[in-house]
Design an enzyme around this catalytic site. Sequence first.
Site, short mmCIF file in Angstrom:
data_model
loop_
_atom_site.label_atom_id
_atom_site.label_comp_id
_atom_site.label_asym_id
_atom_site.label_seq_id
_atom_site.Cartn_x
_atom_site.Cartn_y
_atom_site.Cartn_z
N ALA A 199 0.70 -1.47 0.15
CA ALA A 199 0.10 -0.01 0.07
C ALA A 199 0.59 1.02 -0.38
O ALA A 199 0.33 2.55 0.51
CB ALA A 199 -0.76 -0.04 1.44
N ALA B 100 3.10 1.83 -3.36
CA ALA B 100 2.56 3.03 -3.80
C ALA B 100 1.31 2.63 -4.99
O ALA B 100 0.85 1.32 -4.80
CB ALA B 100 4.02 2.91 -4.51
N ASP C 79 8.06 -7.91 5.00
CA ASP C 79 8.16 -7.98 3.49
C ASP C 79 7.50 -9.38 3.54
O ASP C 79 7.76 -10.61 3.94
CB ASP C 79 9.83 -8.28 3.72
N TYR D 45 8.26 -12.71 -14.87
CA TYR D 45 7.39 -11.70 -14.62
C TYR D 45 6.18 -12.99 -15.18
O TYR D 45 5.18 -13.10 -14.24
CB TYR D 45 7.16 -10.49 -14.89
N GLU E 217 4.38 3.63 -9.80
CA GLU E 217 6.05 3.04 -9.95
C GLU E 217 6.66 1.68 -10.62
O GLU E 217 7.68 1.84 -10.27
CB GLU E 217 6.24 2.77 -8.53
P1 NDP Z 1 4.15 -0.22 -7.27
O1 NDP Z 1 5.75 -0.76 -7.94
O2 NDP Z 1 3.95 1.22 -7.82
O3 NDP Z 1 3.53 -0.98 -6.65
C1 NDP Z 1 4.57 -1.75 -6.15
C2 NDP Z 1 3.70 -1.89 -4.26
O4 NDP Z 1 4.44 -3.35 -3.48
C3 NDP Z 1 4.77 -1.83 -3.53
O5 NDP Z 1 3.94 -0.84 -2.94
C4 NDP Z 1 5.82 -2.32 -2.66
O6 NDP Z 1 5.85 -1.79 -1.21
C5 NDP Z 1 5.03 -3.10 -2.95
N1 NDP Z 1 5.91 -4.34 -2.92
C6 NDP Z 1 6.84 -4.55 -3.67
N2 NDP Z 1 8.13 -5.76 -3.44
C7 NDP Z 1 7.81 -6.02 -1.87
C8 NDP Z 1 7.89 -7.02 -0.71
N3 NDP Z 1 8.37 -7.87 -1.24
N4 NDP Z 1 7.39 -6.82 0.54
C9 NDP Z 1 6.02 -6.34 0.57
N5 NDP Z 1 5.73 -4.86 -0.33
C10 NDP Z 1 6.23 -5.39 -1.84
O7 NDP Z 1 3.02 -1.24 -8.15
P2 NDP Z 1 2.37 -1.31 -8.92
O8 NDP Z 1 1.56 -0.82 -7.81
O9 NDP Z 1 1.70 -1.27 -10.95
O10 NDP Z 1 2.10 -2.81 -9.15
C11 NDP Z 1 1.18 -3.62 -7.97
C12 NDP Z 1 0.25 -5.56 -8.04
O11 NDP Z 1 0.54 -4.51 -9.44
C13 NDP Z 1 1.84 -6.35 -8.45
O12 NDP Z 1 2.10 -7.03 -8.32
C14 NDP Z 1 2.34 -5.88 -9.90
O13 NDP Z 1 2.99 -6.83 -10.51
C15 NDP Z 1 0.58 -5.64 -10.37
N6 NDP Z 1 0.64 -5.07 -11.85
C16 NDP Z 1 0.63 -3.56 -11.75
C17 NDP Z 1 1.01 -3.52 -13.75
C18 NDP Z 1 1.22 -2.33 -13.62
O14 NDP Z 1 1.55 -1.62 -15.37
N7 NDP Z 1 1.76 -1.14 -13.11
C19 NDP Z 1 -0.22 -3.76 -14.50
C20 NDP Z 1 -0.36 -5.25 -13.82
C21 NDP Z 1 0.08 -5.93 -12.62
P3 NDP Z 1 7.47 -1.28 -1.11
O15 NDP Z 1 8.65 -1.41 -1.35
O16 NDP Z 1 7.35 -0.02 0.15
O17 NDP Z 1 7.74 -2.73 0.24
C1 8X3 Z 2 2.80 -5.14 -15.94
C2 8X3 Z 2 1.51 -4.75 -17.40
O1 8X3 Z 2 2.38 -5.31 -19.85
O2 8X3 Z 2 4.41 -4.61 -18.91
O3 8X3 Z 2 1.99 -6.36 -14.98
O4 8X3 Z 2 3.54 -6.34 -18.11
S1 8X3 Z 2 2.69 -5.48 -18.50
#
Ligand code: NDP
Ligand code: 8X3
Length: 251
Positions: free
Chosen positions: A10, A12, A57, A150, A186
Amino acid sequence: MAKTILITGATAGFGQAMARRFAAEGWNLVITGRRAQRLDDLKAALSPAKVHILSFDVRDREACDQAIQSLPGEFANIDVLVNNAGLALGLEPAQACNLDDWDIMIDTNIKGLTYMTRAVLPGMVERNAGHVVNLGSVAGNYPYPGGNCYGGTKAFVNHFSKNLRADLLGTKVRVTNIEPGMCETEFSVVRFKGDKDAADQVYEGVQAITADDIAECVFWTTNLPTHVNINSLEVMPVQQAFSPFAVSRDK
Ligand code: NDP
Ligand code: 8X3
């Protein structure tokens, strides 16, 4: 009585937007992530919503268990678990990729998600209520160059979500896999290891999906009547679609 949602990641992107969306509707929130300061700031921004912070984590199995065990009474009955924490690292072809990146993606996107699910599910089954929302991706449905590990982790999320439904048949616990396409968060800055220019190029000239759009999808999915289960929800920007199969031809 107010419902409780636990959102991993949460600090980001989607997770932060979901926290805002659900808080605005009067839900109690458990927000998690590794960056504790961001969680504190978010909690302050969400005031007067009831918010509990857990900074850990998701790759740490004991920490996941401990986090759930430690929940104070008013946050202990989780109505919605959003397994959102996750990441992509790198876009190199498989033969050139960094194995450490693969380990991190597997440990976070697969193992972390399973640890959290396993820790929360027994309570949901006991209460015969609840909803597990997983963040998959279009990358789990369609291959693309550099998607390799991924995409593999998100294919796991897709199939794991459906298998959860099979195990939960006979209970009222719901499971949904949200499968976004290109969304500006992000995500790409993380994928390109802090290279903001490379990240910006991904979204150049495209009206990408926003974190608020995904928060809205999750809110809709989880607020449908309790006899309705959205199995998966694939969401793309209008400006993103499919290309033909690629063919390598002999000269
Ligand atoms: P962001 O990078 O903006 O946010 C990712 C979040 O995941 C952060 O809050 C980060 O928190 C947390 N996180 C990452 N690794 C860990 C860890 N080891 N332990 C705890 N928390 C972790 O990415 P998105 O909001 O875009 O992504 C969220 C989800 O959606 C992901 O699963 C991503 O794969 C998926 N997704 C994203 C897409 C996109 O294009 N943006 C498309 C499809 C799916 P912190 O670093 O503070 O731990
Ligand atoms: C994130 C979307 O297309 O960058 O899951 O893999 S893509």
